[in-house]
Design an enzyme around this catalytic site. Structure first.
Site, PDB file in Angstrom:
ATOM      1  N   GLY A  60       0.798  -1.215   0.000  1.00 20.92           N
ATOM      2  CA  GLY A  60       0.000   0.000   0.000  1.00 20.92           C
ATOM      3  C   GLY A  60       0.834   1.270   0.000  1.00 20.92           C
ATOM      4  O   GLY A  60       2.029   1.269  -0.295  1.00 20.92           O
TER       5      GLY A  60
ATOM      6  N   GLY B 153       1.729  20.090   8.798  1.00 23.84           N
ATOM      7  CA  GLY B 153       1.380  18.927   9.606  1.00 23.84           C
ATOM      8  C   GLY B 153       2.522  17.932   9.590  1.00 23.84           C
ATOM      9  O   GLY B 153       3.660  18.274   9.259  1.00 23.84           O
TER      10      GLY B 153
ATOM     11  N   MET C 291      -5.274   8.439  10.779  1.00 28.13           N
ATOM     12  CA  MET C 291      -4.770   7.691   9.624  1.00 28.13           C
ATOM     13  C   MET C 291      -3.323   7.289   9.884  1.00 28.13           C
ATOM     14  O   MET C 291      -2.381   7.933   9.434  1.00 28.13           O
ATOM     15  CB  MET C 291      -4.903   8.533   8.353  1.00 28.13           C
TER      16      MET C 291
ATOM     17  N   ALA D  84      -0.565   3.849  10.151  1.00 29.63           N
ATOM     18  CA  ALA D  84      -0.348   2.465   9.727  1.00 29.63           C
ATOM     19  C   ALA D  84      -0.520   1.491  10.887  1.00 29.63           C
ATOM     20  O   ALA D  84      -1.142   0.438  10.749  1.00 29.63           O
ATOM     21  CB  ALA D  84       1.040   2.313   9.115  1.00 29.63           C
TER      22      ALA D  84
ATOM     23  N   HIS E 116      21.294   3.798  32.949  1.00 29.36           N
ATOM     24  CA  HIS E 116      22.042   5.059  32.889  1.00 29.36           C
ATOM     25  C   HIS E 116      23.344   4.844  32.114  1.00 29.36           C
ATOM     26  O   HIS E 116      24.029   3.842  32.330  1.00 29.36           O
ATOM     27  CB  HIS E 116      22.371   5.538  34.308  1.00 29.36           C
TER      28      HIS E 116
END
Length: 502
Positions: free
Chosen positions: A70, A213, A349, A351, A480
């Site tokens: 996608g 954004g 939106m 993933a 640390h």
């Protein structure tokens, strides 16, 4: 603290052979029909398909693109992170190595090699999904998926031919697409969307980004580091988009401005015209309008659900006014055996949000009780330093009238950040004033090449998922020297009023 069995669905309660126990209680088709057809192979779709197959369902995944994964894997999350990482190294070589005692000369950019590294990582990951499909016996069908009825999906091939698949269940995971800007057509050459901005053939001298954004900040940072003069024009009065805490937004803007980005807030773009090899962008704020020139214009004002030619009308599923598909808590649409997840439904939106929904959805089909707490879904901006948050912002708590304490700790006082000479950033924790329960965590931080905020926010998400208090986190021993100690100190301040090292 609530016990695990009272907080999570059945899948997470049973140890050992949980998958086998779920499969054993189901009755699946023995014919050639599928138990589940997933439309879309993005993070939500491919994860759902694999989980369904692992639970014993005969699963088909329909994908219109040549590669799986996608938007995220092909033209989104993955390629942008490659460019962000390698552009940061280039920027360090130019501007930071000398202060660390590293002398280099004639540092130059090989943009072609930079893009090749991006393409390689994308190719490896998308082919990896194909391998996972094969391993888990998920059938891949090429073509644009269209619903023809409650139990039929048609895959429309590139040559126009069709392949029909009958199925018991359908899962819509078609994701989202770039939201177009009215009157500014994208050519993916010099007027680009996020897709085009990932593959520019040269570094522009100047770039205007419409929108500050998450996407605007990330891609603006890439091209600024590589040498472009970048101006972000934002309609809102802050950077980082919706959902960001205002303290974090202001500090992020200050840090990125120091790096060379320019911001124009409370400003709207009214038009853009290409002329003589440059683009004239008209903007307007409270003082009036002006025209800005740039070589490349990046339009990134958001994304919208992708449901083109999906066939929703064939089953009488109506999208809402924002194009999203309404679903219930089991991710069922108005047709009980048709489900939807990810960017096509309500919610952020992201993933990872789509992945979780995919798993929970198919578990629900197999008899599990769905559960997802969207307040515990983290968000990350992969700039340098990284910005991340989970839970409520201070503004939301004020609006809701929730009493709270604030704990803050600057990376300037953190030993690891000091030793790595990378002290821009902070930790901010919000705890309930009466119960001390952790309500929200917001952070800015990267240490040299270590992307801290995007990793450390998951400790906060885990703590919130299990209902931890700020004291719980403050009393956990943190190694640390690490930046995680700054997170611990912020929690210490939230619950008792004072940190140790600041």
């Amino acid at each position: 603290m609530l016990g695990a069995c009272s907080r999570f669905p059945r899948f997470f309660q049973i140890k050992g052979n949980v998958c086998k126990s779920l499969v054993a209680t189901q009755s699946y088709s023995t014919s050639g029909d599928a138990d589940l057809v997933v439309i879309g192979s993005g993070p939500g779709g491919y994860v759902a398909a694999i989980k369904a197959a692992q639970l014993g369902m005969k699963t088909v995944c329909v994908e219109k693109n040549a590669t799986l994964g996608g938007t995220c894997l092909n033209v989104g999350c993955i390629p942008s992170k490659s460019l962000l990482n390698n552009s940061h190294y280039f920027h360090m070589a130019q501007h930071d190595f000398a202060s660390r005692g590293i002398k280099v000369s004639d540092v130059s950019l090989d943009l072609e090699a930079l893009m090749k590294a991006k393409t390689t990582s994308v190719s490896q990951l998308t082919s990896g999904i194909a391998g996972l499909f094969k391993k888990n016996k998920v059938t891949r069908v090429d073509g644009h998926g269209r619903i023809n009825g409650p139990n039929e999906v048609v895959a429309i091939k590139s040559d126009g031919s069709e392949e029909k698949i009958t199925t018991k269940n359908i899962l819509i995971a078609t994701g989202s697409e770039v939201t177009p800007f009215p009157g500014i057509p994208i050519n993916e050459s010099n007027i680009v969307s996020s897709t085009g901005a990932l593959s520019l053939s040269k570094v522009p001298e100047s770039m205007i980004v419409i929108g500050a954004g998450v996407i605007g900040l990330e891609l603006g940072s890439v091209w600024s580091r590589l040498g472009a003069k970048v101006t972000c024009v934002e309609f809102l009065g802050h950077v980082g988009g919706m959902g960001i805490d205002m303290d974090i937004s202001k500090n992020t803007q200050k840090i990125l401005t120091k790096q060379g980005l320019k911001f124009m807030l409370n400003t709207k773009v009214t038009g853009a015209v290409e002329s003589g090899g440059s683009i004239q962008v008209t903007v307007e704020d409270s003082k009036g309008s002006q025209t800005l020139d740039c070589e490349t214009l990046l339009v990134c004002i958001g994304r919208r659900p992708y449901t083109e030619n999906l066939g929703l009308d064939s089953v009488n599923i109506e999208a809402d006014k924002r194009g999203r598909i309404p679903v219930n808590e089991r991710f069922q649409t108005s047709v009980p055996n048709i489900y939807a997840i990810g960017d096509v439904v309500d919610g952020p939106m992201l993933a990872h949000k789509a992945e979780d929904e995919g798993i929970i959805c198919v578990e629900g089909i197999n008899g599990s009780v769905p559960h997802i707490d969207y307040n515990c879904v983290p968000s990350v901006v992969y700039t340098h330093p990284e910005v991340a948050w989970v839970g409520k912002t201070e503004e939301q708590l004020k609006e809701e009238g929730v009493p709270y304490n604030v704990g803050k700790f600057p990376l300037l006082a953190n030993s690891r950040a000091k030793t790595n000479n990378d002290t821009d950033g902070m930790m901010k924790v919000l705890g309930h004033k009466e119960t001390d329960r952790l309500l929200g965590v917001h952070m800015i931080g990267s240490v040299s090449s270590l992307n801290v905020a995007g990793e450390l926010i998951n400790e906060a998400a885990l703590a919130m998922e299990y209902g931890a208090s700020c004291e719980d986190i403050a009393r956990v021993c943190h190694a640390h020297p690490t930046v995680s100690e700054a997170f611990r100190e912020a929690n210490l301040m939230a619950y008792c009023g004072k940190p140790i090292n600041f």
